[in-house]
Design an enzyme around this catalytic site. Structure first.
Site, PDB file in Angstrom:
ATOM      1  N   ASP A 166       1.905  22.121  64.506  1.00  0.00           N
ATOM      2  CA  ASP A 166       2.795  21.027  63.764  1.00  0.00           C
ATOM      3  C   ASP A 166       4.229  21.507  63.816  1.00  0.00           C
ATOM      4  O   ASP A 166       5.008  20.619  63.843  1.00  0.00           O
ATOM      5  CB  ASP A 166       2.298  20.414  62.380  1.00  0.00           C
ATOM      6  CG  ASP A 166       1.014  19.652  62.587  1.00  0.00           C
ATOM      7  OD1 ASP A 166       0.454  19.116  63.692  1.00  0.00           O
ATOM      8  OD2 ASP A 166       0.549  19.062  61.297  1.00  0.00           O
ATOM      9  N   GLY A 167       4.515  22.910  63.586  1.00  0.00           N
ATOM     10  CA  GLY A 167       5.717  23.116  63.463  1.00  0.00           C
ATOM     11  C   GLY A 167       6.512  23.132  64.767  1.00  0.00           C
ATOM     12  O   GLY A 167       7.667  22.570  64.721  1.00  0.00           O
TER      13      GLY A 167
ATOM     14  N   ARG B 130      16.760  19.338  35.803  1.00  0.00           N
ATOM     15  CA  ARG B 130      16.498  21.052  35.745  1.00  0.00           C
ATOM     16  C   ARG B 130      15.071  21.170  36.303  1.00  0.00           C
ATOM     17  O   ARG B 130      14.299  20.680  35.663  1.00  0.00           O
ATOM     18  CB  ARG B 130      16.894  21.563  34.646  1.00  0.00           C
ATOM     19  CG  ARG B 130      18.091  21.489  34.031  1.00  0.00           C
ATOM     20  CD  ARG B 130      18.363  21.924  32.729  1.00  0.00           C
ATOM     21  NE  ARG B 130      18.437  23.428  32.952  1.00  0.00           N
ATOM     22  CZ  ARG B 130      17.534  24.535  32.395  1.00  0.00           C
ATOM     23  NH1 ARG B 130      17.171  23.768  31.280  1.00  0.00           N
ATOM     24  NH2 ARG B 130      17.941  25.526  32.592  1.00  0.00           N
TER      25      ARG B 130
ATOM     26  N   LEU C 125       3.144  17.483  48.990  1.00  0.00           N
ATOM     27  CA  LEU C 125       1.878  17.308  48.361  1.00  0.00           C
ATOM     28  C   LEU C 125       1.635  18.603  47.509  1.00  0.00           C
ATOM     29  O   LEU C 125       0.753  18.378  46.419  1.00  0.00           O
ATOM     30  CB  LEU C 125       0.901  17.317  49.567  1.00  0.00           C
ATOM     31  CG  LEU C 125      -0.762  17.076  49.262  1.00  0.00           C
ATOM     32  CD1 LEU C 125      -1.001  15.964  48.520  1.00  0.00           C
ATOM     33  CD2 LEU C 125      -1.620  17.280  50.360  1.00  0.00           C
TER      34      LEU C 125
ATOM     35  N   GLN D  46      15.150  23.842  59.485  1.00  0.00           N
ATOM     36  CA  GLN D  46      16.320  24.232  59.575  1.00  0.00           C
ATOM     37  C   GLN D  46      17.248  24.285  58.248  1.00  0.00           C
ATOM     38  O   GLN D  46      17.093  23.648  57.081  1.00  0.00           O
ATOM     39  CB  GLN D  46      17.109  22.930  60.176  1.00  0.00           C
ATOM     40  CG  GLN D  46      16.642  22.407  61.573  1.00  0.00           C
ATOM     41  CD  GLN D  46      16.920  21.292  61.908  1.00  0.00           C
ATOM     42  OE1 GLN D  46      17.837  21.033  62.732  1.00  0.00           O
ATOM     43  NE2 GLN D  46      16.143  19.986  61.392  1.00  0.00           N
TER      44      GLN D  46
END
Length: 298
Positions: free
Chosen positions: A80-81, A182, A199, A253
């Site tokens: 998937d990357g 925060r 998720l 990125q």
């Protein structure tokens, strides 16, 4: 029967080991896929870096821009990357993508390597499921200057460094103040990215047909800060108020060392990514396999 895709590009993501060797069978895998594509009546072309790394010179080679301009379909061999990176780079060309996964089944690279022939043949001849996913466009504004700009298919993440404390972020939607949070960070995820980092941080899964985003705080200081689902027609602005070693990540990125006052603006991109799946592909079947849900029957 003639294929509907005349020229088909093939991209593989392979990293050399520390000793300089390529993973076992990488060259053979890409060569077999290219020969199969040719057998179906298509013209295979290899992405230039893939061809160089694997020392495969029997086929025409193209860079990514060339693939976008000249090819009708792109086969992505990896995970998937790899697909995320290719999808972002080819989105402006509208080139449809097919994912062949060498390892475990992916969310978007869903064709197992050992059955690619049976899955690819009908796709090349026009029998497939089309799955169109929106892209996010993000930029980092420092005053009036854009210091970083990127597309993301999964998510935009603003988070703290590994050794620093919480960050404080001011969030606006379409110019309307939402909250100061925060937390360890904040995720703006697309439906595609809702099954990734969002998720893990407690966010909901969004069906890919939904035109929406989800804002998910990462380990918020106030437990009432919960995920929020928004229309993807909105613009989200995240301003860095306080904290150290803060970075922004757009899929894989990164921009490190955000400054106080920097604003990360996220909006829907004009470009989309089109995935092609085998006929009968189901988003829910993918969830069952990837998340190991108890199917409870047939």
């Amino acid at each position: 029967m003639l294929p509907i895709f005349r020229r088909v590009a093939i991209i593989g993501k392979y990293q050399r080991s520390a000793g300089g060797a390529m993973p076992e069978n990488s060259r053979e895998i890409i060569d077999c896929i290219a020969r199969f594509v040719a057998e179906q009546g298509c013209e295979p072309a290899l992405e230039a870096e893939t061809a160089q790394l694997l020392d495969l010179h029997a086929y025409p080679t193209l860079d990514i821009e060339g693939i976008g301009r000249q090819c009708d379909l792109c086969l992505v061999v990896g995970g998937d990357g790899t697909m995320l990176g290719v999808g972002r780079r080819l989105a402006s060309h509208g080139t449809p993508l097919v994912g062949i996964n060498q390892g475990r089944l992916g969310f978007i690279t869903d064709i197992p390597l050992d059955s690619y022939r049976a899955a690819l043949e009908p796709i090349l001849h026009g029998d497939y499921e089309e799955d169109v996913r929106p892209l996010m466009h993000a930029c980092v504004m420092r005053g009036s200057e854009c210091v970083f700009e990127a597309l993301a298919l999964n998510d935009v993440v603003v988070n703290r460094g590994s050794t620093s404390g919480m960050v404080e972020l001011r969030i606006e939607v379409d110019g309307v103040f939402v909250a100061n949070q925060r937390a360890d960070g904040l995720i703006v995820a697309s439906p595609t990215g809702s099954t990734a980092y969002a998720l893990s941080a407690g966010g909901p899964m969004l069906h890919p047909a939904l035109p929406g985003w989800v804002l998910v705080p990462i380990a918020p200081h106030t437990l009432s800060n919960r995920p929020i689902v928004l229309s993807d027609a909105t613009q989200v602005a995240i301003e860095v108020v306080a904290g150290r070693d803060i970075s922004a990540n757009f899929d894989m990125q990164s921009l490190a060392s955000l400054q106080h006052g920097d604003r990360i603006l996220v909006r829907r991109s004009a470009h989309r990514v089109c995935f092609l799946h085998p006929r009968g592909w189901s988003y829910f079947a993918t969830l069952r396999k990837k998340l190991r849900w108890n199917e409870g029957g047939s």
